[in-house]
Write an enzyme that holds these catalytic residues in place. Structure first.
Site, PDB file in Angstrom:
ATOM      1  N   ASP A  19      12.210  42.085  37.866  1.00 20.44           N
ATOM      2  CA  ASP A  19      11.609  41.756  36.580  1.00 20.44           C
ATOM      3  C   ASP A  19      10.600  42.834  36.187  1.00 20.44           C
ATOM      4  O   ASP A  19       9.791  43.280  37.012  1.00 20.44           O
ATOM      5  CB  ASP A  19      10.916  40.390  36.691  1.00 20.44           C
ATOM      6  N   GLU A  26      15.068  45.691  35.455  1.00 19.15           N
ATOM      7  CA  GLU A  26      14.821  45.394  34.051  1.00 19.15           C
ATOM      8  C   GLU A  26      13.899  46.528  33.585  1.00 19.15           C
ATOM      9  O   GLU A  26      12.702  46.502  33.877  1.00 19.15           O
ATOM     10  CB  GLU A  26      14.142  44.033  33.863  1.00 19.15           C
TER      11      GLU A  26
END
Length: 683
Positions: free
Chosen positions: A323, A359
């Protein structure tokens, strides 16, 4: 047990032991301090022993230090967390409501409101379990939530729903395996905290992006209370040929900004674990969550690397999706592809062998880094998502970029020996509209989140096709169903690594909510009753057909980028772009803003590896028409052959043969894939 805690700035660390009722029974000052690590051996510790730490040192927020021994702290290396935070002023290192805010000092004991760490017995018999090592070009990812997958599934016993045990139920595993995917990517399973303001609204941090402990599975996901339950899940999925990828959140923690609670890192060594502003009372907030983990610090970096190795070596996971991964590569001067963390992963003999997915953005300066991660990394490709959405919505001038995205986004990834598989292609993910909502809503509808519909993105690139939300209009519903097929076909027939969001295979809806992070209820759970309806079953079979074609035809999962060069000997190109007239696309065609249709021809006779082999070869033809009107395509002539229709999203000609050189009338907003076998020239 040996207990050890890294802190470069503490003066003393106390190990606190608790009985089964949560009562503190003993405090033991760790006697040794070696290389910034406090440590001590406790001979009588056994599995199940509850514990925490109290850390002494200066409470000087202006200098970045927030030590407060009145606050019980979680061990960053704890393998199991028992209980959850009970929100109260006691959890804060400062006195809530004090005029000096976080500069004040709170003396109340937080132990009664804190979860506890537990010693575990790590023994587990793995049998013949091993990592599957699915090649990247064959990988198809299924993004899912542990709880959401099983909460309404009729084949999962009620007492196991929402847990690792529920996820490994035979019917659920067989559904996932039957889709033709190769890996299950689980939203965060690390122990996390529910924010107080959400609990006050009967909501929660459902997605789990609010980590408390990076080694411990979330307690609510364990029906048995044993960490071995997760290992059993991994073994079960591996047995069915499915890899396990974890979505991990090493960019921030649940402690928030300077006004947040003290759970762990803040009280252990705030100045070492977090990136602080020039005024060291405050936190750099490149994550948008209040704090940013500092992986330029050796102790913090070591903890993250140890955590990753633990999940691979002890838990047998096959990869990670990071993330806000730009944070992890951010040095003092900004993002650096050769930053400490990225280099550490690349050289690590264990981690360099698993799937590492970034990401590649954050909200900090220079935070958008798609295509800039180093070799060995895959990246979420939001340009694929946005281009494909815009094309099928009918936006003008999308053909040139669509062609780039269909062929693996070479503009982003064709450097340093990276391959098309570095592009993780997706049209939907947990964050945003579901596939069905993408074709049913023009605007987000997040009122249930309690923020007056202000949260969530407004840039959805969606289209409701005439009515906002559900409708009884058969024409609109048929078009929406076709658009779902178009988006799925584009995703699964493009070069790169496709990622399918759980539930999109049967048309799951969140009723227009594009930010359901706090909705642990039927809004977010997969509706398996809807999946069993004819519409859902048909779409599921369509997905199965697409994944089967992807695995059947190596042309759809190439290990190298296309070069588009003309092979003089064979008289062909590996990829050829044709206008609906059957002629090769011209510059004028590419830059015609009104053009919304084209053909992509992939010729299997073109040498993909420098070798030409004898035998049969497949040539594929993809026809895409994003206009609202019918388009007549002139199919290329292939001597003595027919084009065999493999996919038609208008559902007219499945498995039908069409003479080469004939015309094909494409329904408005439709996609077709055709194939022909040809003789391959011998060496």
């Amino acid at each position: 047990m040996n207990f050890a805690l890294y802190s470069a700035n503490a003066t003393q660390v106390e190990l606190c032991l608790f009985d089964e009722r949560g009562r503190e029974t003993e405090r033991i000052a760790l006697p040794e301090y070696t290389d910034e690590v406090f440590h001590g051996y406790l001979p009588d510790a056994r599995p199940g022993q509850l514990y925490g730490y109290r850390v002494h040192g200066p409470y000087a927020p202006d200098a970045g230090h927030r030590f407060n021994p009145n606050k019980l702290l979680l061990d960053p290396y704890a393998k199991r967390i028992v209980g959850e935070p009970k929100w109260a002023p006691h959890l804060f290192g400062y006195t809530v409501g004090h005029k000096d805010k976080d500069l004040s000092f709170d003396k109340r004991d937080s132990a009664g409101y804190m979860p506890k760490c537990a010693v575990i017995d790590p023994a587990f018999t793995w049998g013949n379990d091993k990592r599957l090592l699915t090649p990247l070009q064959r990988t198809v990812i299924y993004e899912a939530h542990v709880r959401g997958l099983s909460m309404t599934h009729p084949g999962v016993p009620e007492n196991l729903r929402g847990t690792f045990s529920g996820l490994k139920s035979d019917e659920l595993v067989e559904h996932i395996r039957g889709l033709g995917v190769t890996a299950v990517e689980l939203l965060p399973i690390h122990a996390y905290a529910d924010d107080q303001h959400l609990l006050e609204q009967d909501l929660s941090n459902y997605w789990g992006y609010n980590t408390l402990a990076f080694f411990a599975p979330h307690s609510r996901y364990m029906a048995t209370g044993s960490v071995s339950e997760f290992k059993q899940l991994v073994a079960r999925l591996h047995h069915s040929g499915l890899e396990v990828i974890l979505d991990v959140v090493y960019n921030h923690t649940a402690e928030g900004n300077e006004l947040g609670p003290t759970f762990s890192f803040r009280g252990i060594d705030n100045a070492s674990y977090y990136r602080l502003a020039d005024d060291r009372r405050f936190y750099i907030n490149d994550t948008g969550t209040g704090n940013t983990f500092d992986l330029t610090n050796a102790g913090a970096l070591r903890m993250v690397m140890d955590s990753l190795r633990y999940w691979v070596a002890e838990m047998h996971v096959d990869g990670f999706r990071f993330d806000l991964a730009t944070i992890l590569g951010r040095e003092g001067h900004g993002f650096d592809p050769s930053g400490g963390f990225l280099d550490a992963c690349r050289q690590d003999p264990l981690l360099s062998q698993v799937k590492l997915i970034a990401e590649p953005w954050d909200v900090g300066p220079g935070g958008y880094q798609v295509g800039n991660f180093p070799p060995g990394w895959l990246e979420w490709n939001d340009k694929f998502r946005d281009t494909v959405r815009a094309f099928w919505r009918g936006d003008e001038g999308k053909l040139p970029e669509l062609a780039t995205r269909l062929t693996g986004s070479a503009d982003l990834f064709n450097r340093r020996g990276r391959r098309p598989s570095a592009s993780v292609n997706f049209v939907t993910a947990h964050d945003g509209f579901t596939l069905r909502d993408l074709v049913s809503y023009d605007h987000k509808h997040n009122e249930a989140n309690g923020e007056d519909n202000r949260d969530g993105t407004d840039n959805n690139i969606s289209y409701n096709h005439g009515v906002e939300g559900p409708t009884d209009d058969p024409g609109i519903n048929a078009l929406r169903a076709r658009q779902q097929r178009n988006l799925l076909a584009t995703l699964l027939l493009s070069q790169g690594t496709p990622m399918l969001q759980a539930g999109d295979e049967f048309g799951r809806t969140q009723h227009g909510n594009n930010n359901a992070y706090c909705q642990d209820n039927a809004l977010s759970w997969l509706d398996w009753e809807a999946a069993a309806q004819p519409e859902g079953s048909e779409l599921t079979r369509f997905v199965q057909r697409l994944t089967a074609l992807r695995q059947r035809y190596p042309l759809l999962q190439r290990a190298r980028f296309f070069d588009g060069k003309f092979d003089e000997e064979l008289g062909i190109k590996d990829v050829t772009w044709l206008s609906p007239t059957g002629e090769e696309m011209t510059e004028e065609d590419w830059h015609n803003p009104q053009a919304r249709a084209l053909m992509m021809r992939l010729d299997g006779r073109a040498p993909a590896s420098g070798l030409r082999q004898a035998g049969a070869s497949v040539t594929l033809l993809m026809l895409l028409n994003a206009s609202a009107d019918e388009v007549v395509f002139q199919l290329p002539a292939v001597e003595g052959e027919h084009w065999h229709v493999q996919i038609d999203t208008a559902e007219r000609h499945a498995e039908r043969a069409v003479p080469a050189g004939a015309q094909w009338t494409a329904v408005g907003r439709s996609l077709a894939l055709m194939a022909v076998e040809q003789d391959r020239m011998s060496t």
